[in-house]
Design an enzyme around this catalytic site. Structure first.
Site, PDB file in Angstrom:
ATOM      1  N   TYR A 183       0.622  -1.476  -0.266  1.00 32.07           N
ATOM      2  CA  TYR A 183       0.354   0.321  -0.253  1.00 32.07           C
ATOM      3  C   TYR A 183       1.245   1.464   0.002  1.00 32.07           C
ATOM      4  O   TYR A 183       1.414   1.786   1.258  1.00 32.07           O
ATOM      5  CB  TYR A 183      -0.768   0.111   0.814  1.00 32.07           C
ATOM      6  CG  TYR A 183      -2.452   1.326   1.552  1.00 32.07           C
ATOM      7  CD1 TYR A 183      -2.152   1.482   0.407  1.00 32.07           C
ATOM      8  CD2 TYR A 183      -2.718   0.911   2.206  1.00 32.07           C
ATOM      9  CE1 TYR A 183      -2.888   3.177   1.201  1.00 32.07           C
ATOM     10  CE2 TYR A 183      -3.388   2.360   3.054  1.00 32.07           C
ATOM     11  CZ  TYR A 183      -3.708   3.213   1.793  1.00 32.07           C
ATOM     12  OH  TYR A 183      -4.781   4.828   2.092  1.00 32.07           O
ATOM     13  N   LYS A 214      -1.162  -1.461  -4.241  1.00 28.83           N
ATOM     14  CA  LYS A 214      -1.967  -0.152  -4.388  1.00 28.83           C
ATOM     15  C   LYS A 214      -1.773   0.632  -4.371  1.00 28.83           C
ATOM     16  O   LYS A 214      -0.861   1.620  -3.356  1.00 28.83           O
ATOM     17  CB  LYS A 214      -3.554  -0.604  -3.114  1.00 28.83           C
ATOM     18  CG  LYS A 214      -4.227   0.460  -2.547  1.00 28.83           C
ATOM     19  CD  LYS A 214      -4.566   0.350  -0.821  1.00 28.83           C
ATOM     20  CE  LYS A 214      -5.775   1.707  -1.171  1.00 28.83           C
ATOM     21  NZ  LYS A 214      -6.122   1.926   0.069  1.00 28.83           N
TER      22      LYS A 214
END
Length: 299
Positions: free
Chosen positions: A136, A164
């Site tokens: 992330y 992400k």
């Protein structure tokens, strides 16, 4: 579930609280089931939208077990395992695996500006647990940037399956794929869905499907289909919803998404302190944008 459970629309779930700010786990389980019935591919509990930083260890663990127990067969639970320290992250990865989660969503260490070697060590500790990891990247909030070069290094060592991408810079998608062609791109910001879809994203860790799951799923499918004929409809939805979707990239994203949930008849509610209610001006803007979307038939 697909062979790659981190693909598709994975909702970064909002967390409902009771009036005393205790977690309403029954309402949370109901929300997970609602998202599954609406056609989402999975949930990503204990992300920023789930206010994980404000939870006790017991609450945080129970959020994951609640999501796993509520998830129907074939519905992904990608557990957030972010923590300041590598040992804590490894423990949360172990807890997620024991609870039956299918994948991890993992921030880099972010209590300070970690070096590349420290970031790699952080992901090694989590990867040792055995669940696939989606990194992330949120340099805006964490101050640690998973650059395309660092993502390629993490993927090259077999530590992550995807990223992400929350930087908001869609140009990075192309550089990431140049350096690590096999890494999976996941949309991280709701207001870059079409652009990241065109860049080859195979998943979306999404905020606004908490409130409008059917229409946002349609937007994702159209944006990632690879069919030129789908783009006109995607652009239409995007134009209509962008005034809402861009709230996902603001500091007040949790309050905005929860307010939209309340407006559409779902359980949003208040945030835990220190997050306070939206200003009157911001609240009015979210209400107008949500009501306009409902008036056009989005749901």
């Amino acid at each position: 579930m697909t062979a790659t459970p981190w693909h598709g629309v994975l909702v970064a779930t909002a967390l409902p609280f009771n009036e005393d700010f205790s977690v309403d786990f029954d309402a949370y389980a109901e929300h997970v089931r609602f998202l599954a019935s609406a056609g989402c591919d999975g949930v990503a509990p204990n992300g920023s939208l789930g206010e994980y930083q404000t939870l006790s260890d017991e609450e945080r663990a129970r959020v994951i077990t609640t999501a796993v127990e509520a998830a129907p067969e074939g519905f992904t639970v990608m557990a957030g395992a972010g923590a300041y320290g590598g040992l804590q992250t490894q423990r949360w990865a172990e807890q997620a695996a024991e609870a039956g989660a299918h994948a991890l969503m993992l921030l880099p260490p972010n209590s300070y500006r970690a070096t590349d070697d420290e970031v790699v060590d952080h992901y090694r500790r989590a990867a040792a647990v055995g669940l696939p990891i989606v990194a992330y990247n949120n340099p805006i909030d964490t101050k640690v940037d998973l650059t395309p070069q660092l993502i390629a290094r993490l993927h090259g060592e077999g530590l992550i399956v995807g990223v992400k991408e929350f930087s908001g810079d869609v140009r990075r998608a192309y550089e990431i794929k140049e350096l690590a062609p096999e890494v999976d791109l996941l949309i991280g910001t709701d207001d870059t869905v079409v652009e990241m879809g065109l860049a080859g994203a195979v998943g979306w860790v999404a905020g606004y499907p908490n409130a409008l799951p059917e229409s946002t799923i349609e937007l994702y499918r159209l944006s990632t289909s690879g069919n030129v004929a789908d783009l006109e409809r995607a652009r239409e939805i995007y134009r209509d919803l962008h005034s809402l979707l861009r709230w996902d990239s603001t500091t007040e994203f949790i309050q905005a998404i929860k307010l939209s949930m309340d407006i559409v008849g779902l359980r949003g509610g208040a945030c835990r302190p220190p997050r306070s209610p939206l200003s009157p001006e911001a609240r009015d803007a979210v209400v107008r944008a949500t009501e306009a979307a409902l008036a056009k038939g989005y749901k």
